[in-house]
Scaffold this active site. Sequence first.
Site, PDB file in Angstrom:
ATOM      1  N   PHE A  92       0.837  -1.200   0.000  1.00  0.00           N
ATOM      2  CA  PHE A  92       0.000   0.000   0.000  1.00  0.00           C
ATOM      3  C   PHE A  92       0.874   1.254   0.000  1.00  0.00           C
ATOM      4  O   PHE A  92       1.847   1.341   0.749  1.00  0.00           O
ATOM      5  CB  PHE A  92      -0.894  -0.023   1.242  1.00  0.00           C
ATOM      6  CG  PHE A  92      -1.795   1.167   1.398  1.00  0.00           C
ATOM      7  CD1 PHE A  92      -2.983   1.244   0.696  1.00  0.00           C
ATOM      8  CD2 PHE A  92      -1.460   2.188   2.264  1.00  0.00           C
ATOM      9  CE1 PHE A  92      -3.826   2.333   0.850  1.00  0.00           C
ATOM     10  CE2 PHE A  92      -2.286   3.282   2.431  1.00  0.00           C
ATOM     11  CZ  PHE A  92      -3.479   3.354   1.717  1.00  0.00           C
ATOM     12  N   ASN A 196      -3.349   2.245  10.419  1.00  0.00           N
ATOM     13  CA  ASN A 196      -4.026   2.580   9.174  1.00  0.00           C
ATOM     14  C   ASN A 196      -4.426   1.244   8.543  1.00  0.00           C
ATOM     15  O   ASN A 196      -3.756   0.731   7.655  1.00  0.00           O
ATOM     16  CB  ASN A 196      -3.087   3.370   8.257  1.00  0.00           C
ATOM     17  CG  ASN A 196      -3.754   3.780   6.958  1.00  0.00           C
ATOM     18  OD1 ASN A 196      -4.957   3.633   6.796  1.00  0.00           O
ATOM     19  ND2 ASN A 196      -2.966   4.288   6.025  1.00  0.00           N
ATOM     20  N   PRO A 197      -5.529   0.652   9.036  1.00  0.00           N
ATOM     21  CA  PRO A 197      -5.885  -0.721   8.652  1.00  0.00           C
ATOM     22  C   PRO A 197      -6.684  -0.748   7.347  1.00  0.00           C
ATOM     23  O   PRO A 197      -7.071   0.307   6.816  1.00  0.00           O
ATOM     24  CB  PRO A 197      -6.766  -1.155   9.826  1.00  0.00           C
ATOM     25  CG  PRO A 197      -7.472   0.112  10.208  1.00  0.00           C
ATOM     26  CD  PRO A 197      -6.471   1.227  10.008  1.00  0.00           C
TER      27      PRO A 197
END
Length: 299
Positions: A92, A196-197
Amino acid sequence: MSRQPLRLAILEATRLLEEAGVHSPRVDAELLAAHVVGVERTRLGLVPLVDPEVIERYRGLVARRAERIPLQHITGVASMGEIDLQVGPGVFVPRPETELLLAWALAKLEGTAGQRPVVLDLCTGSGALALAIAHARPDAVVHAVELDPKALAWARRNADTRARDGDTPIALHQGDVTDRALLAELEGRVDLVVSNPPYIPEAAQLDVEVADHDPALALFGGPDGLSVITPMVSNIARWLRIDGALAIEHDDSNGSALAAMLDQRRVFGEVAEHADLAGKPRFVVARRVATEAEAARRR
């Protein structure tokens, strides 16, 4: 062949990126130019002319960006706080919005001067939050958890680079943040949890850069965006020491739901919602408070 104006190449690139639907065509055109010539974006004006081969290389990178390949995949770099991180396929790409969560976390840690605060970053991805905190607070003991082996490999690469640059090493763990057995040794010892899942609802419409290039495991949190966050909160409650704090980033559609979830648990207090620079709900914070039984044991 004579040298050519970089400014004209940037104008052409801006037009091409705008036609391709890139959201910030001028910014991206300038960032790619800065990457090619090896200067900060703000110093591009000091490079009026470049060799033809530089222009050709630049046009090649612009063509890739016009295909909606993420800018950070092309340059290989994303930033968080005061550090740069290596990123690419399989991990990510950190977003600017998360800088606000980082700033809150560092401000919270200011109250731990003279201690060695224990910090836990859940769903660390590239290691962005964990490594930015370790850089800013070299006295901190920082742990980071990631489930995806590909993302964890990027985090290890970044952690090794930061350690070579003199930052305090962090402890990386492969694991599922919803697993009740995860990191039992940290129970009641953590001063600060950041996360920040995966939080995007499954039906959300995403930009090409996100949908085609960010790993789905890092993006989607079930139908409502809370399938990872809900069980993760139970684990956070056991990891945090009393008076420890948490900050969780979330989709702008479920900030109130997350705040209500924390409010309903007796172990959390001082729950507060925070917006991003666009005014959208972005992260929720809270403090770990003592239950009646815990308070009795402390007396």
